[in-house]
Design a protein around this motif. Structure first.
Motif, PDB file in Angstrom:
ATOM      1  N   SER A 154       0.852  -1.182   0.000  1.00 58.51           N
ATOM      2  CA  SER A 154       0.000   0.000   0.000  1.00 58.51           C
ATOM      3  C   SER A 154       0.892   1.238   0.000  1.00 58.51           C
ATOM      4  O   SER A 154       2.065   1.177   0.392  1.00 58.51           O
ATOM      5  N   THR A 155       0.357   2.364  -0.450  1.00 54.64           N
ATOM      6  CA  THR A 155       1.186   3.561  -0.598  1.00 54.64           C
ATOM      7  C   THR A 155       1.740   4.071   0.726  1.00 54.64           C
ATOM      8  O   THR A 155       2.760   4.757   0.743  1.00 54.64           O
ATOM      9  N   ASP A 156       1.080   3.743   1.848  1.00 57.92           N
ATOM     10  CA  ASP A 156       1.601   4.158   3.151  1.00 57.92           C
ATOM     11  C   ASP A 156       2.507   3.103   3.778  1.00 57.92           C
ATOM     12  O   ASP A 156       3.022   3.293   4.886  1.00 57.92           O
TER      13      ASP A 156
END
Length: 211
Positions: A154-156
């Motif tokens: 995920s981008t985080d």
């Protein structure tokens, strides 16, 4: 390069090979750049060198007219041998570059400590509840279904979106929480981890913009 009208085609990109990594004996099916561009990781159908880490910290100083002597690079690290028990078909770095995740036809997902000792942090396999334990004949059939198992973060960086997952005999896109590398299954519950249902066939790729 000229177009049919005789004008220069400015859309053509002129690439020059500056490095050649040799180490895999079979097809390379996945690549991942470290976020800081210091390393490139490749995965192959070769069981002796399933994952190779290439150290490329000197790319900025490469002569753009490379010779045979300086173009070749050797593997920096070899990962996965004896840990992934079947072909590895996907690799991805987390956004911070702290971990590398790999996906194989075992089926399993392995998390490696990047930029440290490149050691194994966690192996998530059929015992987690998100993968089916395959027989030898099933594994052969599974391996032939796709050359790719492109998992993503995920981008985080909080979750890995895994491929090849099966829960209650349903093909799912299963997420693995960075917190304890836990999954959402009958055996384990992790805050935020989920199994995304709807696919009729094995999931082979994720896009980190949506997962």
């Amino acid at each position: 390069s000229a177009t049919a009208h005789g004008n220069l085609d400015t859309s053509v990109e002129h690439w020059t090979r500056i490095k050649l990594g040799r180490g895999h004996a079979l097809d390379v099916v996945g690549l991942a750049w470290a976020p800081d561009d210091s390393h490139l990781v490749s995965c192959s159908l070769d069981s002796n060198t399933p994952i190779i880490v290439w150290k490329l910290t000197d790319l900025a100083n490469v002569d753009h007219k490379p010779t045979h002597a300086n173009v070749l690079i050797n593997p920096y690290k070899i990962l996965g041998k004896g840990i992934h028990t079947s072909t590895v078909k996907g690799v991805t770095f987390d956004p911070a570059g702290s971990y590398l995740a790999s996906s194989g036809d075992d089926p399993s997902v392995c998390v490696w400590r990047a930029h440290d000792d490149w050691g194994l942090e966690k192996r998530i396999d059929a015992s987690s509840g998100i993968f089916r334990k395959w027989s030898d004949s099933d594994a052969t059939t599974l391996s032939s279904q796709s050359l790719f198992r492109r998992l993503s973060w995920s981008t985080d960086g909080a979750y890995i979106c895994s491929t090849n997952a099966i829960v209650k005999n349903k093909h799912v896109a299963s997420t693995i929480s960075r917190e304890g590398w836990a999954v959402s299954s009958a055996k384990s519950t992790a805050s935020g981890a989920a199994n995304l249902v709807g696919h009729k066939q094995p999931v082979v790729k994720h896009d980190n913009r949506v997962c």
